[in-house]
Write a protein that holds these residues in place. Sequence first.
Motif, PDB file in Angstrom:
ATOM      1  N   TYR A 175       0.826  -1.209   0.000  1.00 26.25           N
ATOM      2  CA  TYR A 175       0.000   0.000   0.000  1.00 26.25           C
ATOM      3  C   TYR A 175       0.862   1.260   0.000  1.00 26.25           C
ATOM      4  CZ  TYR A 175      -2.678   3.812   2.157  1.00 26.25           C
ATOM      5  OH  TYR A 175      -3.226   5.040   2.450  1.00 26.25           O
ATOM      6  N   LEU A 176       1.795   1.360   0.928  1.00 25.70           N
ATOM      7  CA  LEU A 176       2.600   2.571   1.037  1.00 25.70           C
ATOM      8  C   LEU A 176       3.580   2.734  -0.117  1.00 25.70           C
ATOM      9  CD1 LEU A 176       3.571   2.730   4.836  1.00 25.70           C
ATOM     10  CD2 LEU A 176       2.002   4.251   3.615  1.00 25.70           C
ATOM     11  N   LEU A 177       4.314   1.659  -0.422  1.00 32.39           N
ATOM     12  CA  LEU A 177       5.444   1.786  -1.332  1.00 32.39           C
ATOM     13  C   LEU A 177       5.050   1.652  -2.798  1.00 32.39           C
ATOM     14  CD1 LEU A 177       8.106  -0.253   0.694  1.00 32.39           C
ATOM     15  CD2 LEU A 177       7.384   2.141   0.946  1.00 32.39           C
ATOM     16  N   ASN A 178       4.220   0.686  -3.105  1.00 34.77           N
ATOM     17  CA  ASN A 178       3.830   0.488  -4.508  1.00 34.77           C
ATOM     18  C   ASN A 178       2.649   1.356  -4.907  1.00 34.77           C
ATOM     19  OD1 ASN A 178       5.823  -1.361  -5.172  1.00 34.77           O
ATOM     20  ND2 ASN A 178       4.617  -3.132  -4.532  1.00 34.77           N
ATOM     21  N   ARG A 179       1.566   1.238  -4.123  1.00 37.72           N
ATOM     22  CA  ARG A 179       0.341   1.930  -4.537  1.00 37.72           C
ATOM     23  C   ARG A 179       0.449   3.440  -4.386  1.00 37.72           C
ATOM     24  NH1 ARG A 179      -5.488   1.258  -1.517  1.00 37.72           N
ATOM     25  NH2 ARG A 179      -6.474   3.124  -2.394  1.00 37.72           N
ATOM     26  N   VAL A 180       0.773   3.908  -3.181  1.00 35.73           N
ATOM     27  CA  VAL A 180       0.767   5.353  -2.933  1.00 35.73           C
ATOM     28  C   VAL A 180       1.990   6.026  -3.544  1.00 35.73           C
ATOM     29  CG1 VAL A 180       0.817   7.143  -1.160  1.00 35.73           C
ATOM     30  CG2 VAL A 180      -0.617   5.121  -0.837  1.00 35.73           C
ATOM     31  N   LEU A 181       3.167   5.592  -3.121  1.00 34.65           N
ATOM     32  CA  LEU A 181       4.396   6.296  -3.488  1.00 34.65           C
ATOM     33  C   LEU A 181       4.729   6.161  -4.973  1.00 34.65           C
ATOM     34  CD1 LEU A 181       6.988   7.832  -2.556  1.00 34.65           C
ATOM     35  CD2 LEU A 181       8.015   5.583  -2.150  1.00 34.65           C
ATOM     36  N   LYS A 182       4.785   4.944  -5.458  1.00 32.60           N
ATOM     37  CA  LYS A 182       5.289   4.745  -6.812  1.00 32.60           C
ATOM     38  C   LYS A 182       4.219   4.852  -7.888  1.00 32.60           C
ATOM     39  CE  LYS A 182       9.235   1.988  -5.267  1.00 32.60           C
ATOM     40  NZ  LYS A 182       9.953   0.686  -5.301  1.00 32.60           N
ATOM     41  N   HIS A 183       2.999   4.415  -7.555  1.00 33.26           N
ATOM     42  CA  HIS A 183       1.936   4.504  -8.557  1.00 33.26           C
ATOM     43  C   HIS A 183       1.237   5.857  -8.511  1.00 33.26           C
ATOM     44  CE1 HIS A 183      -2.191   3.997 -10.150  1.00 33.26           C
ATOM     45  NE2 HIS A 183      -1.582   3.253 -11.070  1.00 33.26           N
ATOM     46  N   ASP A 184       0.636   6.177  -7.370  1.00 29.59           N
ATOM     47  CA  ASP A 184      -0.177   7.388  -7.315  1.00 29.59           C
ATOM     48  C   ASP A 184       0.668   8.659  -7.396  1.00 29.59           C
ATOM     49  OD1 ASP A 184      -2.237   5.636  -7.039  1.00 29.59           O
ATOM     50  OD2 ASP A 184      -2.680   6.111  -4.945  1.00 29.59           O
ATOM     51  N   TRP A 185       1.862   8.632  -6.789  1.00 32.44           N
ATOM     52  CA  TRP A 185       2.709   9.833  -6.801  1.00 32.44           C
ATOM     53  C   TRP A 185       3.772   9.796  -7.889  1.00 32.44           C
ATOM     54  CZ3 TRP A 185       3.962  10.083  -0.829  1.00 32.44           C
ATOM     55  CH2 TRP A 185       2.765  10.322  -0.123  1.00 32.44           C
ATOM     56  N   SER A 186       3.869   8.686  -8.623  1.00 33.60           N
ATOM     57  CA  SER A 186       4.827   8.538  -9.722  1.00 33.60           C
ATOM     58  C   SER A 186       6.263   8.805  -9.286  1.00 33.60           C
ATOM     59  CB  SER A 186       4.458   9.482 -10.884  1.00 33.60           C
ATOM     60  OG  SER A 186       3.160   9.213 -11.349  1.00 33.60           O
ATOM     61  N   TYR A 187       6.613   8.363  -8.093  1.00 37.25           N
ATOM     62  CA  TYR A 187       7.958   8.594  -7.570  1.00 37.25           C
ATOM     63  C   TYR A 187       8.968   7.714  -8.304  1.00 37.25           C
ATOM     64  CZ  TYR A 187      11.882   8.843  -4.330  1.00 37.25           C
ATOM     65  OH  TYR A 187      13.137   9.005  -3.782  1.00 37.25           O
ATOM     66  N   LYS A 188      10.079   8.316  -8.727  1.00 35.46           N
ATOM     67  CA  LYS A 188      11.065   7.614  -9.560  1.00 35.46           C
ATOM     68  C   LYS A 188      12.322   7.209  -8.808  1.00 35.46           C
ATOM     69  CE  LYS A 188       8.523   8.397 -13.233  1.00 35.46           C
ATOM     70  NZ  LYS A 188       7.754   7.290 -13.847  1.00 35.46           N
ATOM     71  N   GLY A 189      12.537   7.736  -7.598  1.00 36.39           N
ATOM     72  CA  GLY A 189      13.729   7.386  -6.843  1.00 36.39           C
ATOM     73  C   GLY A 189      13.587   6.039  -6.164  1.00 36.39           C
ATOM     74  N   PHE A 190      14.445   5.783  -5.163  1.00 39.17           N
ATOM     75  CA  PHE A 190      14.428   4.469  -4.530  1.00 39.17           C
ATOM     76  C   PHE A 190      14.000   4.551  -3.075  1.00 39.17           C
ATOM     77  CE2 PHE A 190      18.731   5.916  -3.595  1.00 39.17           C
ATOM     78  CZ  PHE A 190      19.089   5.336  -2.382  1.00 39.17           C
ATOM     79  N   VAL A 191      13.505   3.427  -2.578  1.00 36.71           N
ATOM     80  CA  VAL A 191      13.084   3.306  -1.188  1.00 36.71           C
ATOM     81  C   VAL A 191      14.144   2.510  -0.443  1.00 36.71           C
ATOM     82  CG1 VAL A 191      11.328   2.463   0.410  1.00 36.71           C
ATOM     83  CG2 VAL A 191      10.649   3.344  -1.843  1.00 36.71           C
ATOM     84  N   MET A 192      14.728   3.125   0.567  1.00 33.18           N
ATOM     85  CA  MET A 192      15.672   2.418   1.426  1.00 33.18           C
ATOM     86  C   MET A 192      14.997   2.118   2.753  1.00 33.18           C
ATOM     87  SD  MET A 192      18.264   5.250   3.082  1.00 33.18           S
ATOM     88  CE  MET A 192      19.035   5.806   1.580  1.00 33.18           C
ATOM     89  N   SER A 193      15.372   1.001   3.341  1.00 24.81           N
ATOM     90  CA  SER A 193      14.820   0.664   4.654  1.00 24.81           C
ATOM     91  C   SER A 193      15.474   1.508   5.724  1.00 24.81           C
ATOM     92  CB  SER A 193      15.070  -0.806   4.969  1.00 24.81           C
ATOM     93  OG  SER A 193      16.453  -1.032   5.256  1.00 24.81           O
ATOM     94  N   ASP A 194      14.803   1.624   6.855  1.00 25.28           N
ATOM     95  CA  ASP A 194      15.490   2.102   8.042  1.00 25.28           C
ATOM     96  C   ASP A 194      16.396   0.963   8.508  1.00 25.28           C
ATOM     97  OD1 ASP A 194      16.297   3.626  10.211  1.00 25.28           O
ATOM     98  OD2 ASP A 194      14.266   4.231  10.754  1.00 25.28           O
TER      99      ASP A 194
END
Length: 736
Positions: free
Chosen positions: A254-273
């Motif tokens: 939900y957070l990473l694929n749907r919201v961030l990358k799909h809905d917001w079209s974010y192109k950078g990368f997600v790093m873990s804490d």
Amino acid sequence: MTTKRVFIAGTALALTTPGAMAGQSADPLAAAEQRAAATVRQMRPDEKTILTHSVMPIDVHKTGAKFPEDAIFGAGYTPSISRLGVPALKETDASLGVAYLEGGRKDWATALPSAIAQAATWNPALVMRGGAMIGGEARAKGFNVLLAGGVNLVRDPRGGRTFEYFSEDPLLSGVLAGAAITGVQSNHIISTIKHLALNGQETGRKFVDMRISDAAARESDLLAFQIGIEQGHPGAVMCAYNRVNGHYACDSDYLLNRVLKHDWSYKGFVMSDWGAVHGVGAALNGLDRQSGEQLDPDVYFDSRLAAKAAADPAYAARLDDMNKRVLTAIYANGLDKFPASPGGAIDFAGNAELSAEVARQGIVLLKNDGRILPLAATAKSIAVIGGYADGGVLSGAGSSQVQGKDGPAVVRPKNGSGSQFISEQYHRSSPLAAIKARAGNATVTFRDGRYIADAVQRARQAEVAIVFATQWMAEGIDVPDLSLPYGQDELIAAVAAANPRTIVVLETGSAVKMPWLDKVAGVVEAWYPGARGGEAIAAVLFGEANPSGRLPITFPASEAQLPRPHLDGSDWVESAGLGEAKVPERQLSADYDIEGSDVGYRWFSRTGARPLFPFGYGLSYTSFEARNLKISGFNASVTIRNTGARAGDEVAQLYLLDRAGAHKRRLVGFSRISLEPGVEKRISIRIDPRLLADWNGSGWQMPAGAYEFAIGKDAETMVTRASIRLPARTWSGPAQ
């Protein structure tokens, strides 16, 4: 006579292209994506898991581990792919300066005031300069990734990392985070934005489940991230430790694929804490890189991920995308073309002055009875009491801890272990010395406040008493309540009883209760004021600087006014080093749907509770008036006049009050303006339509009807109003 600086939220802000608030600024990540995809096509299979995980180049487990020669003692290291010209990633904490790490690098850095102090400036351009400063110091030390950009909303002022975050409002937090990120990345290094999402408490932070509806999240915490990403274009997003609606944030489709990358079209990368990965399957749910792998149960994004990619086309495609996203961030910020290397020059004196300016603009004058402030230089005697004011100024602990040359002036261990990582530390900037330098021929005495009788005796003998009171906060540890620790409330009450001309200077990471408020003459909120905080405090006390800070969070009168009067888990989660229970004995959750998107001042507006001090509150040594508010579409204009006798800065705060007959209290724009006495200026503020809308599950929706707006001195005090009728409107994606 002319006006000076004008900073307007919702316009260009002098830090992004015009239209940034509307999500229309050019995205450097999108521009670099094609080049990144070309590099991925050239990668050999054995190279495809180099960028997907990182190690802390610190022997955290004391096993005698060795690291590559080019690794720098810091938060993270990922080796280069020299065949393809891809540089190594060298990472450091954090948002307030290059982290101290208990002096492990044998160097020092300039500490900015805490993020909440930066937010109290309501000054995006100054916050951007601060980001540029700490990014420059990181680059000079050889780092090319800064783990900055804390944007989580303050849903509970007891949260241990409140001092690292900006505010309780999505607009203010998002705009300032975007400004800070822009500044950091101006140095050709990557900045993160963190911690996605809903990192509202430290108690049980590795497993607490934040329960919230999609609409409420989109209209509050996620909107802050969205605005920050649109304005700052961070190369990386750091996901959080906690769970959200049952799923770990770093393993949340939900957070990473749907919201961030799909809905917001974010192109950078997600790093873990660091220590937030629970399995290789997180890759399919949107996690692009495992950070600080020694802190996880296993290294999931190396050989395990390669094996999955070799056997499963879904993992193979995902692995290519993971590499493309990391490379996109590298290329967008020029890490390959402008390599960072240790030994760069740092203007410590200039950087310290910038830190002092942030502190001066962020200090909030909360009370000034009888105009006791500014202090007259002719005062004959001043008693300074408590707060280690003879040594320095307080800072927050954990991964964001910064220290200057020679380390901290004072270290007070949390417990008998003596660990400096989680300890109460004070920057070497003595308020006492700064007060003495400005007090002329006055006798200035100091008492440490350990013994109330001693402090009372000295206060009784002085014309003015200044009590420094501290509230230490740290990563991994929530405060149990909003009282001042170490019996400081009793100390202040006793000093004020002995001397009614008592001024309290608060060095806090969050809001505090003030049972002594009606007994003291003045209250100054200085937060954690950074490398030159002592000088900044004294400048405000003696009138060299006119206080202009405004509260970025609500100060409740008591914990009973909060959506959750009892902090979830505080009765059973036992601290294990960083406030992390080893294994939860039972499920811990926090019900954020109680307040939903009505965070902070919106909750107080909804419930009718009267806070101790409202969001946006702050006094000045001069006075201002706002008049003739006009609304045209999504644009507002208002005239601000300095009606006092000295120059000063005002923050015009534009609030939505009513929407189509329904009460709504939302900050929809703000403008910081500097004016000479008698001067007025008409200013314009652009309104982001999302702040007038609701999330309907697939997009934003505004009802037709009358919309009432007002300029407020704070979230409760409205001074000039205007209304406009707006048509119904629905849209998806960014504001249009």
